[in-house]
Enzyme design. Structure first.
Site, mmCIF file in Angstrom:
data_model
loop_
_atom_site.group_PDB
_atom_site.id
_atom_site.type_symbol
_atom_site.label_atom_id
_atom_site.label_comp_id
_atom_site.label_asym_id
_atom_site.label_seq_id
_atom_site.Cartn_x
_atom_site.Cartn_y
_atom_site.Cartn_z
ATOM 1 N N HIS A 1 -0.832 5.804 -0.040
ATOM 2 C CA HIS A 1 0.183 4.755 0.092
ATOM 3 C C HIS A 1 1.581 5.323 -0.183
ATOM 4 O O HIS A 1 2.513 5.125 0.600
ATOM 5 C CB HIS A 1 -0.147 3.624 -0.893
ATOM 6 C CG HIS A 1 0.801 2.464 -0.835
ATOM 7 N ND1 HIS A 1 0.527 1.322 -0.130
ATOM 8 C CD2 HIS A 1 2.014 2.259 -1.411
ATOM 9 C CE1 HIS A 1 1.538 0.464 -0.250
ATOM 10 N NE2 HIS A 1 2.453 1.024 -1.034
ATOM 11 N N GLU A 2 1.691 6.040 -1.289
ATOM 12 C CA GLU A 2 3.008 6.568 -1.665
ATOM 13 C C GLU A 2 3.455 7.688 -0.729
ATOM 14 O O GLU A 2 4.654 7.858 -0.495
ATOM 15 C CB GLU A 2 3.005 7.030 -3.125
ATOM 16 C CG GLU A 2 2.609 5.946 -4.140
ATOM 17 C CD GLU A 2 3.409 4.651 -4.020
ATOM 18 O OE1 GLU A 2 4.569 4.695 -3.562
ATOM 19 O OE2 GLU A 2 2.866 3.580 -4.381
ATOM 20 N N HIS B 1 5.391 6.054 1.956
ATOM 21 C CA HIS B 1 6.799 5.817 1.571
ATOM 22 C C HIS B 1 7.588 7.128 1.619
ATOM 23 O O HIS B 1 8.716 7.177 2.109
ATOM 24 C CB HIS B 1 6.879 5.264 0.146
ATOM 25 C CG HIS B 1 6.452 3.829 0.020
ATOM 26 N ND1 HIS B 1 7.022 2.821 0.761
ATOM 27 C CD2 HIS B 1 5.537 3.236 -0.789
ATOM 28 C CE1 HIS B 1 6.461 1.655 0.419
ATOM 29 N NE2 HIS B 1 5.551 1.881 -0.512
ATOM 30 N N GLU C 1 7.459 -0.911 3.359
ATOM 31 C CA GLU C 1 6.053 -1.193 3.083
ATOM 32 C C GLU C 1 5.188 -0.962 4.315
ATOM 33 O O GLU C 1 4.042 -0.516 4.211
ATOM 34 C CB GLU C 1 5.913 -2.640 2.582
ATOM 35 C CG GLU C 1 4.588 -2.939 1.926
ATOM 36 C CD GLU C 1 4.343 -2.160 0.635
ATOM 37 O OE1 GLU C 1 5.286 -1.565 0.085
ATOM 38 O OE2 GLU C 1 3.176 -2.137 0.196
#
Lengths: 502, 502
Positions: free
Chosen positions: B267-268, B271, B297
Site C-alpha cells: 500500500h505504502e 503512495h 489513495e
C-alpha cells in the site's frame, strides 16, 4: 513598548529559532544515521534553506530595537541573572551576524555542505585533488567573513570568536606553546612502544552488535538514559540535543579495535549528560545552552579520559569486559589499563591518547591560523601538515587520509574550532582535580561502579548553570583559579610516567 | 512590481514553506519510528511551533497582493499551465487559511497532537473515558473552524473541502449510498466463511525480520528503490516524501498474520511511487504535489488491491513465498489467492478486504458528518458506531478498540478525511480498468513479474501531472468518463463471486 514586553518578545523569538535549530539538528542526525543515498542532494539544499530562515530571524532589525530597550532598563541589573545572560547572548549573536550579509552567510553554509559531501567521497580514495577546489572556495569565503566580522590583531581572531569569545590567537598561542613543549618532553620520557606488545586485543574480530551492546551497558552505568536518548552508528561520533527528553549520541565501531566504539560512546555520553543537565525550564532561551565549545568539550573529556581510562573504572568494568569479550581473558588488569592508555603518536586525532591529543591540536591551530591570515594557501596545506606532524608528533603521515584530510572540520567550514578541544582538555583537568578535592577518592568510587557523585557534582557546579558564566568566570567559580594548563601537565606526567616511564 | 516578479516571489515563499513541511515530515517520521519515550512531550511542542511558523508564512497578507498581481496578468492564460496551477493552489490555501485565526489554527494542531498521544495510551487499554475529553475539545474546535471557513449547505462541507475541494457531503452521500447498498448485496451472495478453514497461515509464528525481508523484496519487485527510500516499522503504516530522492515508507508486522505487514508495505509503495513520480523539477511549488487525498489513495489501492491481490501476482510470487515461509508449502495457488482475498466483516478497517472496505468508510462518514453538523455528540459516538457497524457489516464490535477508537484519524483532528478513501477506491478501479484497456493483459504481465508497464503508465498518465488536474478533470482525462462507482462494483462482483460465490 516597555522593557519587560521587549524581553518577552526577544525570548519568544529565541524559542522560535530554537525550534528551527532543533529541526536542523534532527535533519543532521538523520543525514548521518538514516538518510538514503539519493537523499543527500536534497538534504543539503534543505539545510541551506533552513539556515537562511534561521539567519533572517536572527538578524531581524527589530531585535536591535528590542535589545536596546531591555539594555536601557533595570531588568539587567543582576549581571548573572537569567535576563542579563539571555540578553548578553542575544546581543552577541546579533552583533556578530549582522556584520555578515545574508548571501555570504548562506553561501558558506552551502559551500560547507558541498565540501563535506566531497570529503566523504574523496577521503576513502585519499583523493585530495578532488577536495582541494571545494576547500579553496570555502577558505576564500571564510577569509571574507573574517574581514567583515572585524578583529583587533589578526583575521583568525574573528573566526575563533564564534566559538570562544574570550580568546584570541595570541591567548591560544600562549596556552599551546608551553603545553605542547611539556607534552613533547613527556613523550620523550615514556616508552610508548611497550604497550604495542599486546596483540590479543586487536587480532580477534569482534562483531559490531556485540560492541554496541557492551558500549550501551557502559553508557547506562555512567548515567545515560535510553528513555531519553538513543545510540546509533554514524561515521563520526556526535551528540545532539533535539530537546528535553531527547538527547542522542552516535559512535562508530572497529571490528578489530573495540576501544574506538567504546570511547566514542563514553565521549558522547559526556556531552549528552551536559545537555541533559542544562536548565531545561528555560529551553529555547540562550541560557539553556552549553557555556562554550571548550566547556562542552571538557565534559566529554572528563568522562572519556579522566573516568573511563582510570584504574578504578577498569577495576569495576574488567569482569564485564571479560564476560563480553572472552578473547581478552588472558589480560591482567594492568594489561588492560596499559592497552586502553596506549600512547601512539601515529594514530588519528579522533583515536588519540591523552598525551598526544593536544599535539594534534597545536598542529591544526597553527595551520588554520596561517590559512585564515593569508600566510598559507590551501594548496600548501598537505606539505605543511606533514612537516608539523613530524615536528610535534615525530610522525610523517604517508597519505592524505592520515594528514590534511583527516578531520571533517575544515571541509564543514569549521575554522577556529580546534582550540576549543585543548581548552576543553585543560578545563577538564582542572574540573576533575577540583572534583577530587571535594568528593574524595573518585578512583575508589569508580572501582565500586559509583559515578553518581561525580555526575551530580558536574550537574550542580557546571551543567545547571547553562550559559550563565563564560568559561573564564566559570573555571574561576568552580576551581578558585583561572585557566591553568599545569594541572593537566602534572596529571599526565604522573599517570604516564607510572604506566610507561623509562 | 510586475506579474512575473510577483510570481517568482510567490514561488520562493512556496519553496520556503515546502522546506518547513519537509522538516515537519521528518519530525513526524522520527516520532513514529525512532523517538525515545521521553522525547514525545517536546516533539509535540516542536511540531506546534513549526506549524505556527508555517501558518504565519502561508497567511502573510503580502501573499494576497502578490496573488492579485499575477491573477490580473496574462501569466495565467493557460488554465493547465504551471503558473496557473501554482497560482490556483496558493490562492485556494490562502483563502482557506486566512478565515481561521492563528490562535485557533495552532490550538487545533496542539489539541490534535495531545488527543493522538492520549489515544496511543488509551487504545491498548480500551479506555474510551480517557480519550473522550480530548475528543470533545477537538470536536468543539473543528466545529468552530467549520463555521469560520463557511459552507453552503452544512458545516461538514467546510472540513471535507480541505481534502476534496470538489466534493460536498451530498456528493459523497450520492456516491456512498448506492455503492454501500451494492456491497451489502454482494456480501450476502458470497460465502466468506469458506476461506476461514485455512488455519495453517495463521497458526505458525513468523519472525518480524523474516517478514521485513520478504516485504522489502516485494517492494523492490514493484519498483520501490531503497537508494531513495527506507522501510521502517511504525505502529501505523505511512509513506512520507521528505524531498526528491528520499521517499520513505513504514509498515507494521503481525507474527501470526503476514498479510498485515506485506500489504502494508505494498500500500505504502503505491503512495511512494506516486510521490517519486511527481514533477520534482518543480519541487517546492504546489504543482509538485499529489492531486488530492483521493487520487493519492487511488495509487496505493491500485497496488494493494488490484495488483497484489490478483491471480497473476501470486502466480509470480508463490515460489518466493513458499521458499521464505515453508509452513505455507501445503497451500495451493488457489488457497493462497483465497487467503489473501479473505472477506471478513469483523476485521479492522486497516486490515479490511476489498468488499467490506467501503462499508467501513460509509460508517465513519455518517458519524463524522453528524458530529460536525451537531447532530451527534462525542459521548454518543460509541453506541452509534456499534449500531452502524451492525447495519453495514453485520458485526457488533465488542470493545472500543474495534469500535470508536479503531482509527487514529479523529484523535489526530482529521475530520472530512475518510471519504477520500472511498473516492480513491472508486478512482483506482477506473484507472486500473483503463490501464488494462491500454496495456493488454496485466494479469499475464504480473505472472511474469512485470510491473513496469503499469508503473510507467501511472507515472505518465497520473504522477507526472502532479496537482495540475483536480480529480474530476483527471479521471475524465485518463479514462474518458467522470467518476463511476459501477466499475468498482463490477470488478468486485466478478472477482468475489468467482472466489466465494454461493
Amino acid at each position: 513598548m516597555n522593557a519587560l514586553q521587549a524581553y518577552k518578545d526577544l525570548m519568544s523569538r529565541s524559542r522560535e529559532i530554537a525550534h528551527l535549530d532543533s529541526a536542523m539538528e534532527l535533519a543532521y542526525w538523520d543525514q548521518r544515521t538514516n538518510i538514503p543515498a539519493r537523499g543527500h542532494a536534497h538534504r543539503v539544499r534543505h539545510l541551506a534553506a533552513m539556515a537562511k530562515m534561521r539567519y533572517r530571524r536572527l538578524t531581524d532589525p527589530r531585535i536591535g530595537d528590542l535589545l536596546s530597550t531591555v539594555e536601557d532598563s533595570s531588568l539587567i541589573d543582576d549581571r548573572f541573572g537569567v535576563v542579563s545572560v539571555n540578553v548578553r547572548e542575544v546581543r552577541r549573536v546579533y552583533d556578530r551576524l549582522k556584520r555578515v550579509p545574508a548571501k555570504l552567510a548562506t553561501d558558506i553554509v552551502r559551500a560547507g555542505a558541498e565540501a563535506e559531501a566531497a570529503w566523504e567521497k574523496a577521503c576513502p580514495k585519499n583523493d585530495w585533488p578532488r577536495l582541494r577546489p571545494f576547500m579553496e572556495r570555502l577558505a576564500a569565503m571564510k577569509r571574507e567573513e573574517a574581514e567583515l566580522l572585524g578583529y583587533e590583531n589578526e583575521p583568525y581572531d574573528a573566526l575563533l570568536g564564534e566559538y570562544e569569545p574570550e580568546e584570541t590567537a595570541r591567548s591560544i598561542e600562549a596556552l599551546l606553546g608551553p603545553l605542547s613543549a611539556a607534552l613533547v618532553r613527556l613523550l620523550e620520557r615514556i616508552d610508548y612502544g611497550r604497550s604495542n606488545r599486546m596483540t590479543a586485543p586487536t587480532t580477534t574480530r569482534v562483531s559490531v552488535p556485540d560492541q554496541e551492546h557492551f558500549a550501551t551497558e557502559v553508557a547506562r552505568k555512567l548515567g545515560y538514559r535510553l528513555e531519553s536518548g538513543r545510540i546509533d552508528i554514524s561515521s563520526h561520533p556526535f551528540a545532539t540535543g533535539l530537546g528535553p527528553g531527547d538527547v542522542r549520541i552516535t559512535s562508530r565501531y572497529n571490528e578489530t579495535d573495540l576501544r574506538e566504539g567504546l570511547f566514542g560512546v563514553v565521549h558522547e555520553v559526556g556531552h549528552a549528560l551536559y545537555v541533559q543537565g542544562l536548565p531545561t525550564e528555560h529551553w529555547g532561551e540562550p541560557i539553556c545552552h552549553v557555556a562554550s565549545l571548550s566547556i562542552d568539550e571538557s565534559q566529554s573529556l572528563i568522562w572519556e579520559f579522566f573516568v573511563a581510562r582510570s584504574n578504578g573504572f577498569w577495576n569495576h568494568l574488567l569482569p564485564d569486559l571479560m564476560a563480553a569479550f572472552p578473547h581478552l581473558k588472558a589480560l591482567s588488569h594492568e594489561d588492560v589499563v596499559r592497552w586502553i592508555n596506549q600512547v601512539n603518536p601515529a594514530s588519528l586525532r579522533v583515536n588519540a591518547d591523552e598525551v598526544t591529543y593536544n599535539l594534534h591540536i597545536v598542529l591544526r591551530f597553527e595551520l588554520e591560523r596561517d590559512l585564515i591570515n593569508r600566510v598559507l594557501e590551501v594548496k600548501d596545506l598537505p606539505a605543511a601538515w606533514i612537516e608539523k606532524s613530524h615536528k610535534y608528533l615525530g610522525h610523517r603521515p604517508t597519505d592524505h587520509r592520515g594528514g590534511v584530510m583527516q578531520d571533517v572540520h575544515w571541509p564543514s567550514g569549521l575554522f577556529g574550532y580546534f582550540p576549543g578541544y585543548t581548552l576543553g582538555h585543560v578545563y577538564a583537568a582542572q574540573f576533575f582535580h577540583r572534583a577530587k578535592e571535594e568528593l574524595g577518592d573518585l578512583d575508589e568510587q569508580f572501582s565500586r561502579g559509583e559515578f553518581s557523585h561525580l555526575r551530580g557534582w558536574l550537574r550542580h557546579r557546571i551543567h545547571s548553570a547553562g550559559a550563565t558564566f563564560r568559561p573564564h568566570d566559570l573555571i574561576r567559580r568552580v576551581t578558585g583559579e583561572g585557566i591553568n594548563p599545569l594541572i593537566l601537565v602534572e596529571y599526565l606526567e604522573t599517570k604516564y610516567e607510572g604506566l610507561y616511564g623509562v
